[in-house]
Design a protein around this motif. Structure first.
Motif, PDB file in Angstrom:
ATOM      1  N   ALA A 111       0.832  -1.203   0.000  1.00 57.70           N
ATOM      2  CA  ALA A 111       0.000   0.000   0.000  1.00 57.70           C
ATOM      3  C   ALA A 111       0.870   1.258   0.000  1.00 57.70           C
ATOM      4  CB  ALA A 111      -0.926  -0.007   1.220  1.00 57.70           C
ATOM      5  N   TRP A 112       1.918   1.275   0.822  1.00 62.70           N
ATOM      6  CA  TRP A 112       2.823   2.427   0.852  1.00 62.70           C
ATOM      7  C   TRP A 112       3.592   2.566  -0.465  1.00 62.70           C
ATOM      8  CZ3 TRP A 112       2.591   6.495   3.664  1.00 62.70           C
ATOM      9  CH2 TRP A 112       2.108   6.449   4.973  1.00 62.70           C
ATOM     10  N   ALA A 113       3.937   1.440  -1.077  1.00 61.89           N
ATOM     11  CA  ALA A 113       4.639   1.495  -2.363  1.00 61.89           C
ATOM     12  C   ALA A 113       3.764   2.128  -3.433  1.00 61.89           C
ATOM     13  CB  ALA A 113       5.067   0.088  -2.783  1.00 61.89           C
ATOM     14  N   ARG A 114       2.486   1.788  -3.419  1.00 63.88           N
ATOM     15  CA  ARG A 114       1.561   2.386  -4.393  1.00 63.88           C
ATOM     16  C   ARG A 114       1.417   3.883  -4.146  1.00 63.88           C
ATOM     17  NH1 ARG A 114       1.326  -1.496  -8.315  1.00 63.88           N
ATOM     18  NH2 ARG A 114       0.149  -3.336  -7.694  1.00 63.88           N
ATOM     19  N   ILE A 115       1.359   4.262  -2.878  1.00 69.26           N
ATOM     20  CA  ILE A 115       1.255   5.688  -2.537  1.00 69.26           C
ATOM     21  C   ILE A 115       2.498   6.435  -3.012  1.00 69.26           C
ATOM     22  CG2 ILE A 115       1.246   7.314  -0.596  1.00 69.26           C
ATOM     23  CD1 ILE A 115      -0.609   5.297   0.855  1.00 69.26           C
ATOM     24  N   ALA A 116       3.652   5.828  -2.843  1.00 66.54           N
ATOM     25  CA  ALA A 116       4.909   6.457  -3.270  1.00 66.54           C
ATOM     26  C   ALA A 116       4.896   6.755  -4.768  1.00 66.54           C
ATOM     27  CB  ALA A 116       6.089   5.558  -2.924  1.00 66.54           C
ATOM     28  N   GLN A 117       4.268   5.881  -5.535  1.00 69.41           N
ATOM     29  CA  GLN A 117       4.277   6.022  -6.994  1.00 69.41           C
ATOM     30  C   GLN A 117       3.504   7.240  -7.478  1.00 69.41           C
ATOM     31  OE1 GLN A 117       2.797   2.236  -8.361  1.00 69.41           O
ATOM     32  NE2 GLN A 117       4.739   1.175  -8.010  1.00 69.41           N
ATOM     33  N   ILE A 118       2.592   7.746  -6.667  1.00 74.91           N
ATOM     34  CA  ILE A 118       1.773   8.871  -7.130  1.00 74.91           C
ATOM     35  C   ILE A 118       2.012  10.135  -6.299  1.00 74.91           C
ATOM     36  CG2 ILE A 118      -0.039   7.354  -8.022  1.00 74.91           C
ATOM     37  CD1 ILE A 118      -1.721   8.093  -5.538  1.00 74.91           C
ATOM     38  N   SER A 119       3.084  10.135  -5.509  1.00 68.78           N
ATOM     39  CA  SER A 119       3.333  11.244  -4.583  1.00 68.78           C
ATOM     40  C   SER A 119       4.449  12.162  -5.068  1.00 68.78           C
ATOM     41  CB  SER A 119       3.702  10.698  -3.193  1.00 68.78           C
ATOM     42  OG  SER A 119       2.638   9.962  -2.644  1.00 68.78           O
ATOM     43  N   GLY A 120       4.454  13.380  -4.526  1.00 65.57           N
ATOM     44  CA  GLY A 120       5.528  14.318  -4.767  1.00 65.57           C
ATOM     45  C   GLY A 120       6.787  13.898  -4.038  1.00 65.57           C
ATOM     46  N   ALA A 121       7.859  14.679  -4.213  1.00 67.83           N
ATOM     47  CA  ALA A 121       9.176  14.272  -3.717  1.00 67.83           C
ATOM     48  C   ALA A 121       9.189  13.943  -2.228  1.00 67.83           C
ATOM     49  CB  ALA A 121      10.193  15.369  -4.029  1.00 67.83           C
ATOM     50  N   LYS A 122       8.699  14.865  -1.389  1.00 67.67           N
ATOM     51  CA  LYS A 122       8.756  14.650   0.055  1.00 67.67           C
ATOM     52  C   LYS A 122       7.891  13.464   0.482  1.00 67.67           C
ATOM     53  CE  LYS A 122       9.823  19.413   1.400  1.00 67.67           C
ATOM     54  NZ  LYS A 122       9.384  20.592   2.173  1.00 67.67           N
ATOM     55  N   GLU A 123       6.666  13.408  -0.058  1.00 64.68           N
ATOM     56  CA  GLU A 123       5.756  12.324   0.317  1.00 64.68           C
ATOM     57  C   GLU A 123       6.278  10.983  -0.201  1.00 64.68           C
ATOM     58  OE1 GLU A 123       4.885  15.103  -1.226  1.00 64.68           O
ATOM     59  OE2 GLU A 123       3.652  16.172   0.258  1.00 64.68           O
ATOM     60  N   LYS A 124       6.900  11.008  -1.382  1.00 62.08           N
ATOM     61  CA  LYS A 124       7.438   9.777  -1.959  1.00 62.08           C
ATOM     62  C   LYS A 124       8.556   9.212  -1.089  1.00 62.08           C
ATOM     63  CE  LYS A 124       9.437   7.923  -6.223  1.00 62.08           C
ATOM     64  NZ  LYS A 124       9.798   8.225  -7.633  1.00 62.08           N
ATOM     65  N   VAL A 125       9.436  10.088  -0.638  1.00 58.40           N
ATOM     66  CA  VAL A 125      10.546   9.663   0.216  1.00 58.40           C
ATOM     67  C   VAL A 125      10.023   9.112   1.546  1.00 58.40           C
ATOM     68  CG1 VAL A 125      12.514  10.493   1.549  1.00 58.40           C
ATOM     69  CG2 VAL A 125      12.264  11.166  -0.838  1.00 58.40           C
ATOM     70  N   ALA A 126       9.046   9.797   2.134  1.00 59.68           N
ATOM     71  CA  ALA A 126       8.463   9.332   3.395  1.00 59.68           C
ATOM     72  C   ALA A 126       7.789   7.976   3.216  1.00 59.68           C
ATOM     73  CB  ALA A 126       7.466  10.356   3.913  1.00 59.68           C
ATOM     74  N   ALA A 127       7.071   7.808   2.108  1.00 58.35           N
ATOM     75  CA  ALA A 127       6.400   6.531   1.836  1.00 58.35           C
ATOM     76  C   ALA A 127       7.421   5.420   1.628  1.00 58.35           C
ATOM     77  CB  ALA A 127       5.500   6.661   0.614  1.00 58.35           C
ATOM     78  N   ALA A 128       8.532   5.743   0.961  1.00 61.50           N
ATOM     79  CA  ALA A 128       9.576   4.743   0.715  1.00 61.50           C
ATOM     80  C   ALA A 128      10.156   4.209   2.017  1.00 61.50           C
ATOM     81  CB  ALA A 128      10.676   5.331  -0.156  1.00 61.50           C
ATOM     82  N   LYS A 129      10.259   5.073   3.016  1.00 60.30           N
ATOM     83  CA  LYS A 129      10.741   4.625   4.327  1.00 60.30           C
ATOM     84  C   LYS A 129       9.787   3.589   4.921  1.00 60.30           C
ATOM     85  CE  LYS A 129      13.543   6.522   6.744  1.00 60.30           C
ATOM     86  NZ  LYS A 129      14.966   6.268   7.100  1.00 60.30           N
ATOM     87  N   GLU A 130       8.485   3.816   4.755  1.00 57.14           N
ATOM     88  CA  GLU A 130       7.497   2.877   5.272  1.00 57.14           C
ATOM     89  C   GLU A 130       7.543   1.552   4.503  1.00 57.14           C
ATOM     90  OE1 GLU A 130       5.492   3.464   8.013  1.00 57.14           O
ATOM     91  OE2 GLU A 130       6.837   5.179   8.173  1.00 57.14           O
ATOM     92  N   VAL A 131       7.730   1.632   3.198  1.00 53.55           N
ATOM     93  CA  VAL A 131       7.839   0.409   2.390  1.00 53.55           C
ATOM     94  C   VAL A 131       8.956  -0.476   2.931  1.00 53.55           C
ATOM     95  CG1 VAL A 131       8.354  -0.553   0.109  1.00 53.55           C
ATOM     96  CG2 VAL A 131       6.954   1.515   0.298  1.00 53.55           C
TER      97      VAL A 131
END
Length: 251
Positions: A111-131
């Motif tokens: 779920a976090w990986a999917r969110i990372a794919q559609i997020s801006g830079a800061k949100e993508k990096v934060a989501a990647a940490k959760e992945v």
């Protein structure tokens, strides 16, 4: 009195047995719907199960995974995010029941990986940490989890390919990202292929990583193997079409 108590106990045991059998039958039906590429119908079946048995971890996990996949099929970003957030909720509820369940941790990571794919830079990096956090836990609790190795490979590939803006965001937010490499991505994909040889998406992602690593011959070999695989899940025909398109472009 004792006879009445005994009869009540017997009735309760029979009712619980019937309930258990009904849930198992419903889970089997939902799984069959998934294999028939009818994931929305399968999701409704899992929801029905959860109405009767809110803590059913299998139903929660599968609901989460379907939400992640269905979200990826949406065209609108807001619709995607709604599905992905629902995927997180189902995974969270599953982990409340069993925090060490590998499928629950994998579902959360996806779920976090999917969110990372559609997020801006800061949100993508934060989501990647959760992945990374949750995929590592999935592999801790199930070291031979093929799909989790695929997701770890995708994480390595995506982190390795972060843009300069995303790398700057990672440095500001977290002091940088954990080490990731193309070689590690390829190794993870190969491990997934060994453990789950029917997983078509893994072949596509492995071929892309090999191509970026200037291993064109190996990439084409993987694509040719993917072409011969039988579609199992709803997205597989689309992945096979992408495989053919990439193979045609490389020949």
């Amino acid at each position: 009195m004792l006879k009445k108590t005994f009869l009540l106990c017997c009735a309760s045991i029979l009712a619980l047995a019937a309930f258990g059998q009904s849930v198992e039958e419903s889970l089997a039906q939902a799984k069959q719907l998934t294999l028939q590429m009818k994931e929305i119908e399968a999701l409704q079946q899992y929801k029905d199960i959860l109405q009767a048995d809110p803590g059913n971890v299998t139903a929660l996990n599968q609901s989460s995974l379907i939400c992640s996949r269905e979200g990826a099929r949406q065209k609108d970003k807001a619709a995607k995010m709604e599905w992905f957030n629902n995927a997180k909720i189902y995974a969270y509820e599953a982990m409340k029941v069993d925090v060490e369940n590998p499928e629950s941790n994998y579902a959360m990571a996806l779920a976090w990986a999917r969110i990372a794919q559609i997020s801006g830079a800061k949100e993508k990096v934060a989501a990647a940490k959760e992945v990374k956090k949750y995929v590592d836990l999935a592999l801790k609790f199930k070291p031979d989890y093929g799909e989790a190795f695929h997701l770890l490979g995708k994480w390595n590939f995506d982190i390795y390919n972060l843009s300069s803006i995303e790398k700057a965001a990672a440095k500001v937010l977290f002091g940088g990202m954990p080490a990731a490499s193309l070689d590690e991505a390829i190794a993870n994909y190969e491990k997934c292929r060994q453990l789950t040889p029917s997983f078509i998406l893994n072949y596509l992602d492995l071929a892309l990583a090999l191509r970026q690593n200037n291993e064109e011959t190996q990439s084409m070999e993987i694509l040719n193997k993917a072409i011969r695989l039988r579609p199992i899940y709803q997205d597989d025909p689309g992945y096979k079409a992408e495989v053919k398109k990439l193979l045609d472009a490389m020949q």
